[in-house]
Write a protein that holds these residues in place. Structure first.
Motif, PDB file in Angstrom:
ATOM      1  N   GLU A   1      36.833  27.727  10.592  1.00 22.69           N
ATOM      2  CA  GLU A   1      36.295  29.037  10.970  1.00 22.69           C
ATOM      3  C   GLU A   1      36.958  29.559  12.241  1.00 22.69           C
ATOM      4  N   GLN A   2      37.227  28.673  13.227  1.00 17.77           N
ATOM      5  CA  GLN A   2      37.895  29.105  14.456  1.00 17.77           C
ATOM      6  C   GLN A   2      39.279  29.667  14.162  1.00 17.77           C
ATOM      7  N   PHE A   3      39.990  29.053  13.219  1.00 18.19           N
ATOM      8  CA  PHE A   3      41.304  29.567  12.850  1.00 18.19           C
ATOM      9  C   PHE A   3      41.182  30.913  12.145  1.00 18.19           C
TER      10      PHE A   3
ATOM     11  N   PHE B   1      35.655  36.628   5.339  1.00 12.14           N
ATOM     12  CA  PHE B   1      35.906  35.189   5.418  1.00 12.14           C
ATOM     13  C   PHE B   1      34.979  34.454   4.468  1.00 12.14           C
ATOM     14  N   LEU B   2      35.533  33.919   3.388  1.00 11.73           N
ATOM     15  CA  LEU B   2      34.757  33.143   2.424  1.00 11.73           C
ATOM     16  C   LEU B   2      34.871  31.664   2.786  1.00 11.73           C
ATOM     17  N   ASP B   3      33.851  31.151   3.452  1.00  9.27           N
ATOM     18  CA  ASP B   3      33.844  29.747   3.850  1.00  9.27           C
ATOM     19  C   ASP B   3      33.394  28.887   2.673  1.00  9.27           C
ATOM     20  N   GLU B   4      34.075  27.759   2.479  1.00 12.27           N
ATOM     21  CA  GLU B   4      33.812  26.843   1.357  1.00 12.27           C
ATOM     22  C   GLU B   4      33.849  27.583   0.023  1.00 12.27           C
ATOM     23  N   ILE B   5      34.972  28.230  -0.217  1.00 16.31           N
ATOM     24  CA  ILE B   5      35.129  29.030  -1.432  1.00 16.31           C
ATOM     25  C   ILE B   5      35.076  28.169  -2.692  1.00 16.31           C
TER      26      ILE B   5
ATOM     27  N   ASP C   1      41.081  31.471  21.493  1.00 22.92           N
ATOM     28  CA  ASP C   1      39.786  31.057  22.037  1.00 22.92           C
ATOM     29  C   ASP C   1      39.114  30.067  21.091  1.00 22.92           C
ATOM     30  N   GLY C   2      38.708  28.920  21.634  1.00 22.17           N
ATOM     31  CA  GLY C   2      37.999  27.936  20.830  1.00 22.17           C
ATOM     32  C   GLY C   2      38.892  26.952  20.118  1.00 22.17           C
ATOM     33  N   ILE C   3      40.217  27.198  20.096  1.00 18.86           N
ATOM     34  CA  ILE C   3      41.150  26.252  19.473  1.00 18.86           C
ATOM     35  C   ILE C   3      41.846  25.501  20.594  1.00 18.86           C
ATOM     36  N   ILE C   4      41.495  24.250  20.760  1.00 20.36           N
ATOM     37  CA  ILE C   4      41.956  23.457  21.889  1.00 20.36           C
ATOM     38  C   ILE C   4      42.958  22.410  21.403  1.00 20.36           C
ATOM     39  N   GLY C   5      44.028  22.203  22.188  1.00 16.56           N
ATOM     40  CA  GLY C   5      44.990  21.156  21.868  1.00 16.56           C
ATOM     41  C   GLY C   5      46.415  21.656  21.944  1.00 16.56           C
ATOM     42  N   SER C   6      47.325  20.733  22.215  1.00 17.18           N
ATOM     43  CA  SER C   6      48.746  21.069  22.305  1.00 17.18           C
ATOM     44  C   SER C   6      49.608  20.060  21.552  1.00 17.18           C
ATOM     45  N   SER C   7      48.999  19.268  20.683  1.00 15.14           N
ATOM     46  CA  SER C   7      49.750  18.292  19.898  1.00 15.14           C
ATOM     47  C   SER C   7      50.674  19.020  18.930  1.00 15.14           C
ATOM     48  N   PRO C   8      51.742  18.370  18.476  1.00 12.44           N
ATOM     49  CA  PRO C   8      52.643  19.005  17.505  1.00 12.44           C
ATOM     50  C   PRO C   8      51.913  19.462  16.248  1.00 12.44           C
ATOM     51  N   GLN C   9      50.903  18.687  15.814  1.00 14.57           N
ATOM     52  CA  GLN C   9      50.191  19.023  14.582  1.00 14.57           C
ATOM     53  C   GLN C   9      49.422  20.341  14.713  1.00 14.57           C
ATOM     54  N   ILE C  10      48.676  20.487  15.804  1.00 13.56           N
ATOM     55  CA  ILE C  10      47.887  21.705  15.959  1.00 13.56           C
ATOM     56  C   ILE C  10      48.787  22.877  16.325  1.00 13.56           C
ATOM     57  N   THR C  11      49.884  22.605  17.030  1.00 15.12           N
ATOM     58  CA  THR C  11      50.836  23.667  17.370  1.00 15.12           C
ATOM     59  C   THR C  11      51.458  24.255  16.113  1.00 15.12           C
ATOM     60  N   GLU C  12      51.779  23.403  15.149  1.00 17.20           N
ATOM     61  CA  GLU C  12      52.360  23.880  13.884  1.00 17.20           C
ATOM     62  C   GLU C  12      51.358  24.756  13.134  1.00 17.20           C
TER      63      GLU C  12
END
Length: 471
Positions: free
Chosen positions: A172-174, A234-238, A135-146
């Motif tokens: 954060e979505q990941f 989740f430590l954002d910008e650690i 949810d919230g992660i959109i795309g099917s390109s090879p880069q995002i698929t990897e």
């Protein structure tokens, strides 16, 4: 039996690998250019591809992802006579099986083939991978698929994960996706924005404090680490975490216990750590601004998210998603994207990444409130200016073609500049489309993936140039 493709412009190298392949009972084919090799990979269900870097028509490194995403999902082994650290790093990031320097022996080749075939056989017998909730992660390109594959691997364990990427790439979505797909999904997902924490309050925010621990602490306060017990922290910008706190947090990571500020009581917390950063932590380590021991502790698994400019084929899908979301929030009918808008979105380099695209689409929806279709004029002016300037800079091939032709004709026979420029662009566009359809053998799904064009837009362009799928 393995099917193998060798892409190398040196006949002698192809001969060595062919001999090794046939000796151990496998079949092989070879190509002397990257385009021919890619075409074979589309037609030929290869298990393994041996890929040179310096080829007559391109750099093999740039084609690794496309080769890995051909129908049989082959493993790629880079073979090269150059020892370039940057190429090695890029190749490994792209997911190659190995990086084999020339000259190599037949024994090395056979060993690589045997290892890959064992891996593919075991993978075939393994249980199917669970479907990733994204949810919230959109795309099917090879880069995002990897990146999603790595996230799926991370969600199946409790390993510490470091998510690296530019601002706005979706770190954060990941992190949320990893938590949602993990065994801890029913427990808390606790976010700590390290960049927003005042240095004087970092410890009490993370570890909590007891009443009277410092001025103004009139009651006990549970820290975020304790709140993440059984769940994910989740430590954002650690990279913004003060050095003074890094040592204490390292101990918490190792022992999973800590003392609230002002307390002698040890508290236990079973949390899973995911950290994110848009900074180069390796460089910060060398500069002494980030602890090396903490760096290696948090990056047990590294997921590097690609910037939007490297996954342009996802832009339309993302734009559609944000339009639907914004229209629903604004209570308006879902608007359409004009082909001109899609072209402009794909010309812009998106320094703010997915977040900037989301904001731009929201702006466009508001501007087009009383219209059913969104055009470039509805975008923020700054994006239109930069996209237009970029499209002019990106046409060196057209300019070169114009210059070459000018040298071959008499001055008095020259057409008007606008007519000539339009025709030159159309010629290059037609050449590109012919190459695209030829290399993908008329497979429109593959052609759309490679070009980043929507099916409707691609068919319109082909029709304009009189190109059919049989070209």
């Amino acid at each position: 039996m393995a099917n193998i493709i060798i892409i190398d412009d040196e006949i002698s190298i192809c001969g060595v690998i062919n001999k090794a392949v046939s000796t151990i009972g496998h079949t092989s084919d070879h190509a002397l250019t990257i385009k021919d090799g890619y075409k074979k990979a589309l037609e030929y269900p290869a298990d393994i591809i041996f890929l040179d870097i310096n080829l007559p028509d391109g750099n093999g490194i740039d084609w690794i992802t496309m080769l890995k995403n051909t129908p049989s999902a082959p493993e790629v082994i880079v073979i090269t006579g150059e020892d370039d650290p940057d190429n090695i790093e890029t190749a490994i990031h792209t997911g190659v099986w190995d990086y084999l320097p020339k000259p190599f022996t037949i024994e090395e080749i056979t060993s690589q083939i045997e290892g890959i075939m064992q891996y593919r056989e075991e993978k075939k017998d393994a249980a199917p991978e669970p479907v990733m909730k994204r949810d919230g992660i959109i795309g099917s390109s090879p880069q995002i698929t990897e990146s999603l594959k790595l996230a799926a691997d991370a969600s199946s364990s409790d390993i510490n994960v470091l998510i690296s990427g530019e601002t706005g790439t979706g770190k954060e979505q990941f992190a949320v996706a990893i938590h949602t797909n993990s065994s801890r999904s029913k427990n808390n997902f606790v976010i700590v924005d390290c960049a927003a924490l005042p240095e004087t309050l970092v410890e009490s925010t993370l570890f909590g404090h007891i009443r009277g621990a410092f001025t103004g602490s009139d009651r006990d306060q549970e820290g975020l680490i304790k709140q993440a017990n059984g769940g994910t922290l989740f430590l954002d910008e650690i990279g913004e975490l003060p050095l003074s706190v890094q040592k204490a947090f390292l101990r918490v990571l190792q022992e999973r216990n800590f003392r609230p500020v002002g307390s002698k009581k040890v508290i236990y917390s079973d949390f899973r750590l995911i950290a994110a950063t848009n900074r180069d932590l390796g460089r910060m380590v060398s500069e002494g601004t980030f602890r090396e021991d903490l760096y290696f502790r948090i990056k047990s698994m590294l997921i590097t998210l690609p910037p939007l400019k490297e996954r342009f084929m996802d832009i339309k899908e993302l734009a559609d998603f944000f339009i639907e979301k914004t229209c629903k929030r604004e209570g308006t009918a879902v608007k359409k994207l004009s082909s001109q808008l899609i072209d402009m979105l794909q010309k812009y380099n998106w320094p703010g990444n997915v977040r900037e695209l989301s904001n731009a689409i929201q702006w466009a929806v508001i501007k087009a409130r009383y219209e059913s279709t969104i055009f470039p004029k509805h975008l923020p002016e700054q994006i239109r200016i930069k996209a237009t300037r970029s499209s002019i800079v990106r046409k060196p091939a057209v300019i070169k073609t114009v210059t070459q032709r000018l040298q071959k004709v008499q001055l008095e026979t020259l057409p008007r500049y606008k007519e000539f420029r339009k025709q030159a662009i159309l010629d290059r566009e037609k050449d590109y489309l012919n190459d695209l359809i030829s290399l993908t053998d008329g497979n429109m799904d593959m052609a759309c993936t490679v070009s980043g064009l929507g099916r409707t837009r691609l068919y319109d362009l082909m029709k304009n140039h009189g190109i059919t799928r049989s070209c």
